[in-house]
Design a protein around this motif. Sequence first.
Motif, mmCIF file in Angstrom:
data_model
loop_
_atom_site.group_PDB
_atom_site.id
_atom_site.type_symbol
_atom_site.label_atom_id
_atom_site.label_comp_id
_atom_site.label_asym_id
_atom_site.label_seq_id
_atom_site.Cartn_x
_atom_site.Cartn_y
_atom_site.Cartn_z
ATOM 1 N N THR A 95 1.899 -68.658 -37.310
ATOM 2 C CA THR A 95 0.661 -68.280 -37.981
ATOM 3 C C THR A 95 -0.248 -67.611 -36.967
ATOM 4 O O THR A 95 -0.553 -68.183 -35.915
ATOM 5 C CB THR A 95 -0.050 -69.506 -38.572
ATOM 6 N N THR A 111 -3.988 -65.809 -36.308
ATOM 7 C CA THR A 111 -5.358 -65.787 -36.809
ATOM 8 C C THR A 111 -6.119 -64.682 -36.098
ATOM 9 O O THR A 111 -6.141 -64.627 -34.858
ATOM 10 C CB THR A 111 -6.060 -67.132 -36.574
ATOM 11 N N GLU A 120 -9.291 -64.425 -40.596
ATOM 12 C CA GLU A 120 -8.215 -64.623 -41.564
ATOM 13 C C GLU A 120 -6.913 -64.937 -40.826
ATOM 14 O O GLU A 120 -6.737 -64.569 -39.664
ATOM 15 C CB GLU A 120 -8.021 -63.372 -42.430
ATOM 16 N N SER A 121 -6.012 -65.619 -41.529
ATOM 17 C CA SER A 121 -4.720 -66.011 -40.952
ATOM 18 C C SER A 121 -3.581 -65.508 -41.827
ATOM 19 O O SER A 121 -3.740 -65.303 -43.034
ATOM 20 C CB SER A 121 -4.634 -67.535 -40.809
ATOM 21 N N GLU A 122 -2.429 -65.336 -41.201
ATOM 22 C CA GLU A 122 -1.234 -64.859 -41.902
ATOM 23 C C GLU A 122 -0.005 -65.444 -41.226
ATOM 24 O O GLU A 122 0.057 -65.566 -39.998
ATOM 25 C CB GLU A 122 -1.174 -63.331 -41.864
ATOM 26 N N TYR A 157 4.025 -65.243 -40.315
ATOM 27 C CA TYR A 157 5.103 -64.271 -40.137
ATOM 28 C C TYR A 157 6.246 -64.938 -39.376
ATOM 29 O O TYR A 157 6.082 -66.019 -38.798
ATOM 30 C CB TYR A 157 4.611 -63.031 -39.385
ATOM 31 N N ALA A 195 1.841 -58.295 -40.161
ATOM 32 C CA ALA A 195 0.919 -59.402 -40.420
ATOM 33 C C ALA A 195 -0.490 -59.054 -39.970
ATOM 34 O O ALA A 195 -1.482 -59.357 -40.658
ATOM 35 C CB ALA A 195 1.404 -60.671 -39.722
ATOM 36 N N ARG A 225 -2.073 -56.705 -42.528
ATOM 37 C CA ARG A 225 -2.496 -57.409 -43.750
ATOM 38 C C ARG A 225 -3.790 -58.184 -43.505
ATOM 39 O O ARG A 225 -4.690 -58.186 -44.343
ATOM 40 C CB ARG A 225 -1.385 -58.345 -44.222
ATOM 41 N N VAL A 226 -3.879 -58.845 -42.364
ATOM 42 C CA VAL A 226 -5.082 -59.609 -42.042
ATOM 43 C C VAL A 226 -6.279 -58.669 -41.873
ATOM 44 O O VAL A 226 -7.393 -58.985 -42.287
ATOM 45 C CB VAL A 226 -4.856 -60.453 -40.773
ATOM 46 N N LEU A 245 -7.732 -57.835 -45.228
ATOM 47 C CA LEU A 245 -8.516 -58.940 -45.781
ATOM 48 C C LEU A 245 -9.883 -59.036 -45.107
ATOM 49 O O LEU A 245 -10.904 -59.254 -45.765
ATOM 50 C CB LEU A 245 -7.754 -60.257 -45.603
#
Length: 199
Positions: free
Chosen positions: A128, A130, A157-159, A161, A177, A180-181, A184
């Motif tokens: 994960t 952040t 934000e966290s994602e 992968y 990842a 994408r973060v 957001l």
Amino acid sequence: MRRVRAARRNAFHPSWSFARAATRSLSTAFCLALTLATVACGYRVARHPGTLAEDAPRMLIRTLDNDSSEPGLERVVSEALRREWLRRGRYRLVSDPARADWVLEGRVLPVQVRTETLSSVVLAVEQTLTLGVELRVERARGGEATPHALPAASLRESEIYFASPDLEVGRKNRDEALRRVALLIAERAHDAVDQELAP
């Protein structure tokens, strides 16, 4: 020969013309019903940035400073911010500070990575990451000296992968990842700016 003539007669039979006309009518009715339903549900076509009013606030989004160890991450986040501003159509983006009403700037914080699970079967690690940024918006003209710092909680934000033993695959997953973060965070940042600048 009789079969050929019969086929030609059938090809121009009036029932075929009626069927084609009925099909066109049904298609038109369906499109009209779909349009009315869309309007009734409150959906609207996204406004193109070119339709902004002349008095729309002008904002300059500076490329962020990068305090992380990820090379180029400041460009990824800055581009995500600009794309979100264009998508929303609330502000007019400018590149000249002399033409800006507001300036958005800040920095990308160090990326935090935490290992969640380890699979000994496929040798893949679920991690994960952040990502956080610090942003502030200030008036470019008009004499306002105190910048508005955006809430830090909304800009993190966290994602999850998968880190692979294959370095190229692992880097690709990590980069996706991060993108994408960044998207957001751009959405949260726009909401926060709207709240800070609301009259």
